[in-house]
Motif scaffolding. Structure first.
Motif, PDB file in Angstrom:
ATOM      1  N   GLN A 109       0.910  -1.203   0.080  1.00 35.99           N
ATOM      2  CA  GLN A 109      -0.117  -0.036  -0.066  1.00 35.99           C
ATOM      3  C   GLN A 109       0.856   1.131   0.111  1.00 35.99           C
ATOM      4  OE1 GLN A 109      -3.157   0.068  -0.474  1.00 35.99           O
ATOM      5  NE2 GLN A 109      -3.515   2.189  -0.229  1.00 35.99           N
ATOM      6  N   VAL A 110       0.620   2.236  -0.808  1.00 38.38           N
ATOM      7  CA  VAL A 110       1.211   3.514  -0.968  1.00 38.38           C
ATOM      8  C   VAL A 110       0.321   4.601  -0.203  1.00 38.38           C
ATOM      9  CG1 VAL A 110       2.206   5.247  -2.316  1.00 38.38           C
ATOM     10  CG2 VAL A 110       2.614   2.810  -2.889  1.00 38.38           C
ATOM     11  N   ASN A 111       0.911   5.432   0.572  1.00 37.25           N
ATOM     12  CA  ASN A 111       0.208   6.584   1.030  1.00 37.25           C
ATOM     13  C   ASN A 111       0.721   7.769   0.578  1.00 37.25           C
ATOM     14  OD1 ASN A 111      -1.833   7.922   2.515  1.00 37.25           O
ATOM     15  ND2 ASN A 111      -0.332   8.129   4.303  1.00 37.25           N
ATOM     16  N   LEU A 112       0.103   8.739  -0.001  1.00 36.86           N
ATOM     17  CA  LEU A 112       0.665  10.045  -0.528  1.00 36.86           C
ATOM     18  C   LEU A 112       0.166  11.146   0.164  1.00 36.86           C
ATOM     19  CD1 LEU A 112       0.451   9.247  -4.237  1.00 36.86           C
ATOM     20  CD2 LEU A 112       2.444   8.925  -2.867  1.00 36.86           C
ATOM     21  N   VAL A 113       0.812  12.194   0.558  1.00 40.88           N
ATOM     22  CA  VAL A 113       0.014  13.535   1.483  1.00 40.88           C
ATOM     23  C   VAL A 113       0.774  14.788   0.848  1.00 40.88           C
ATOM     24  CG1 VAL A 113       0.009  14.448   3.541  1.00 40.88           C
ATOM     25  CG2 VAL A 113       0.177  12.018   3.496  1.00 40.88           C
ATOM     26  N   GLU A 114      -0.080  15.604   0.231  1.00 43.38           N
ATOM     27  CA  GLU A 114       0.416  16.709  -0.373  1.00 43.38           C
ATOM     28  C   GLU A 114       0.618  17.631   0.492  1.00 43.38           C
ATOM     29  OE1 GLU A 114      -2.229  14.760  -3.614  1.00 43.38           O
ATOM     30  OE2 GLU A 114      -2.321  14.907  -1.429  1.00 43.38           O
ATOM     31  N   SER A 115       1.357  18.890   0.609  1.00 40.07           N
ATOM     32  CA  SER A 115       1.154  19.835   1.202  1.00 40.07           C
ATOM     33  C   SER A 115       1.802  21.121   0.492  1.00 40.07           C
ATOM     34  CB  SER A 115       2.094  19.675   2.550  1.00 40.07           C
ATOM     35  OG  SER A 115       3.430  19.348   2.348  1.00 40.07           O
ATOM     36  N   GLY A 116       1.763  22.163   1.070  1.00 43.68           N
ATOM     37  CA  GLY A 116       2.423  23.508   0.448  1.00 43.68           C
ATOM     38  C   GLY A 116       1.531  24.434  -0.469  1.00 43.68           C
ATOM     39  N   GLY A 117       0.317  24.098  -0.361  1.00 39.73           N
ATOM     40  CA  GLY A 117      -0.688  24.832  -1.137  1.00 39.73           C
ATOM     41  C   GLY A 117      -0.963  26.181  -0.226  1.00 39.73           C
ATOM     42  N   GLY A 118      -1.420  26.917  -1.183  1.00 37.94           N
ATOM     43  CA  GLY A 118      -1.995  28.343  -0.271  1.00 37.94           C
ATOM     44  C   GLY A 118      -2.343  29.250  -1.182  1.00 37.94           C
ATOM     45  N   SER A 119      -2.332  30.533  -0.811  1.00 36.65           N
ATOM     46  CA  SER A 119      -2.607  31.635  -1.397  1.00 36.65           C
ATOM     47  C   SER A 119      -1.626  32.461  -1.856  1.00 36.65           C
ATOM     48  CB  SER A 119      -3.770  32.793  -0.767  1.00 36.65           C
ATOM     49  OG  SER A 119      -4.938  31.832  -0.423  1.00 36.65           O
ATOM     50  N   VAL A 120      -1.721  32.942  -3.235  1.00 33.55           N
ATOM     51  CA  VAL A 120      -0.473  33.665  -3.713  1.00 33.55           C
ATOM     52  C   VAL A 120      -0.951  34.619  -4.696  1.00 33.55           C
ATOM     53  CG1 VAL A 120       0.129  32.121  -5.473  1.00 33.55           C
ATOM     54  CG2 VAL A 120       2.133  33.591  -4.412  1.00 33.55           C
ATOM     55  N   GLN A 121      -0.262  35.858  -5.029  1.00 34.62           N
ATOM     56  CA  GLN A 121      -0.564  36.897  -6.133  1.00 34.62           C
ATOM     57  C   GLN A 121      -0.057  36.504  -7.313  1.00 34.62           C
ATOM     58  OE1 GLN A 121       0.603  40.862  -4.533  1.00 34.62           O
ATOM     59  NE2 GLN A 121      -1.578  41.143  -4.146  1.00 34.62           N
ATOM     60  N   ALA A 122      -0.705  36.659  -8.364  1.00 33.07           N
ATOM     61  CA  ALA A 122      -0.216  36.490  -9.759  1.00 33.07           C
ATOM     62  C   ALA A 122       1.186  36.756  -9.653  1.00 33.07           C
ATOM     63  CB  ALA A 122      -1.155  36.938 -10.720  1.00 33.07           C
ATOM     64  N   GLY A 123       1.956  35.787 -10.434  1.00 29.10           N
ATOM     65  CA  GLY A 123       3.898  36.407 -10.652  1.00 29.10           C
ATOM     66  C   GLY A 123       4.277  35.616  -9.449  1.00 29.10           C
ATOM     67  N   GLY A 124       3.768  35.151  -8.491  1.00 27.32           N
ATOM     68  CA  GLY A 124       4.429  34.504  -7.421  1.00 27.32           C
ATOM     69  C   GLY A 124       4.699  33.184  -7.638  1.00 27.32           C
ATOM     70  N   SER A 125       5.515  32.548  -6.352  1.00 19.68           N
ATOM     71  CA  SER A 125       5.914  31.264  -6.490  1.00 19.68           C
ATOM     72  C   SER A 125       5.397  30.380  -5.152  1.00 19.68           C
ATOM     73  CB  SER A 125       7.224  31.174  -6.479  1.00 19.68           C
ATOM     74  OG  SER A 125       7.664  31.677  -7.572  1.00 19.68           O
ATOM     75  N   LEU A 126       5.196  28.958  -5.488  1.00 20.12           N
ATOM     76  CA  LEU A 126       4.875  28.193  -4.467  1.00 20.12           C
ATOM     77  C   LEU A 126       5.600  26.838  -4.959  1.00 20.12           C
ATOM     78  CD1 LEU A 126       0.819  28.351  -3.733  1.00 20.12           C
ATOM     79  CD2 LEU A 126       2.521  29.031  -2.365  1.00 20.12           C
ATOM     80  N   ARG A 127       5.732  26.133  -3.849  1.00 24.45           N
ATOM     81  CA  ARG A 127       6.215  24.815  -3.935  1.00 24.45           C
ATOM     82  C   ARG A 127       5.317  23.906  -3.393  1.00 24.45           C
ATOM     83  NH1 ARG A 127      12.148  21.861  -2.297  1.00 24.45           N
ATOM     84  NH2 ARG A 127      11.182  21.762  -0.160  1.00 24.45           N
ATOM     85  N   LEU A 128       5.018  22.746  -3.831  1.00 25.13           N
ATOM     86  CA  LEU A 128       4.220  21.847  -3.230  1.00 25.13           C
ATOM     87  C   LEU A 128       5.065  20.576  -3.217  1.00 25.13           C
ATOM     88  CD1 LEU A 128       1.185  21.820  -5.962  1.00 25.13           C
ATOM     89  CD2 LEU A 128       1.484  23.373  -3.666  1.00 25.13           C
ATOM     90  N   SER A 129       4.679  20.039  -1.978  1.00 25.29           N
ATOM     91  CA  SER A 129       5.357  18.752  -1.554  1.00 25.29           C
ATOM     92  C   SER A 129       4.473  17.400  -1.672  1.00 25.29           C
ATOM     93  CB  SER A 129       6.072  18.764  -0.317  1.00 25.29           C
ATOM     94  OG  SER A 129       6.985  19.937  -0.431  1.00 25.29           O
ATOM     95  N   CYS A 130       4.949  16.246  -1.928  1.00 33.22           N
ATOM     96  CA  CYS A 130       4.167  14.978  -1.915  1.00 33.22           C
ATOM     97  C   CYS A 130       4.980  14.144  -1.255  1.00 33.22           C
ATOM     98  CB  CYS A 130       3.566  14.839  -3.083  1.00 33.22           C
ATOM     99  SG  CYS A 130       2.881  12.961  -3.282  1.00 33.22           S
ATOM    100  N   ALA A 131       4.638  13.827   0.351  1.00 33.29           N
ATOM    101  CA  ALA A 131       5.502  12.728   0.968  1.00 33.29           C
ATOM    102  C   ALA A 131       4.763  11.546   0.636  1.00 33.29           C
ATOM    103  CB  ALA A 131       5.449  13.153   2.252  1.00 33.29           C
ATOM    104  N   ALA A 132       5.735  10.578   0.273  1.00 30.20           N
ATOM    105  CA  ALA A 132       5.118   9.185  -0.104  1.00 30.20           C
ATOM    106  C   ALA A 132       5.824   8.185   1.026  1.00 30.20           C
ATOM    107  CB  ALA A 132       5.794   8.598  -1.056  1.00 30.20           C
ATOM    108  N   SER A 133       4.776   7.159   1.461  1.00 32.23           N
ATOM    109  CA  SER A 133       5.140   6.117   2.469  1.00 32.23           C
ATOM    110  C   SER A 133       4.733   5.032   1.748  1.00 32.23           C
ATOM    111  CB  SER A 133       4.559   6.321   3.829  1.00 32.23           C
ATOM    112  OG  SER A 133       3.258   6.405   3.658  1.00 32.23           O
ATOM    113  N   GLY A 134       5.100   3.593   2.202  1.00 31.87           N
ATOM    114  CA  GLY A 134       4.846   2.361   1.685  1.00 31.87           C
ATOM    115  C   GLY A 134       5.783   2.176   0.292  1.00 31.87           C
ATOM    116  N   LEU A 135       5.358   1.193  -0.347  1.00 34.14           N
ATOM    117  CA  LEU A 135       6.312   0.897  -1.644  1.00 34.14           C
ATOM    118  C   LEU A 135       6.138   1.461  -2.673  1.00 34.14           C
ATOM    119  CD1 LEU A 135       8.365  -1.498  -2.037  1.00 34.14           C
ATOM    120  CD2 LEU A 135       6.722  -2.959  -3.020  1.00 34.14           C
TER     121      LEU A 135
END
Length: 126
Positions: free
Chosen positions: A1-27
């Protein structure tokens, strides 16, 4: 079983940056692909970036090429999506996914992925 958990979303103004992460556990095997997808109320889920865990193959949908970068940290078993020059049309619920590789590039077709995270919301204001 694989579990994926995203994080890093949010609010930003146009032209800005965000970095999303996805932590994986399992095989999550080195021969697998991982990808980022997004969905809005007006649009079905679309694949925006994919990556082959065992190598350097990446693929992007045209609308994010040159602005988004997908990467993977094997030691942390974490997938990332660096999003720069964000536009209001990038606002969506973003998902990461994992699944066995089939063919050349890792697919941007969501049907090729077996495991999915719960999503993280990105809001881009004009």
């Amino acid at each position: 079983q694989v579990n994926l958990v995203e994080s890093g979303g949010g609010s930003v103004q146009a032209g800005g940056s965000l970095r999303l992460s996805c932590a994986a556990s399992g095989l999550v095997h080195v021969s697998w692909c991982m990808g980022w997808f997004r969905r809005t109320p007006e649009k079905e889920r679309e694949g925006i970036a994919s990556l082959y865990i065992g190598g350097t193959l990446t693929d992007y949908t045209d609308s994010v090429k040159g602005r988004f970068t997908i990467s993977h940290d094997k030691a942390k078993n974490t997938l990332y999506l660096q999003m720069d020059s964000l536009k209001p049309e990038d606002e969506a619920l973003y998902f990461c996914a994992a699944g066995p590789k089939s063919g050349g590039k890792c697919s941007l077709n969501d049907g090729r992925y077996n495991y999915w995270g719960q999503g993280t919301q990105v809001i881009v204001s004009a």
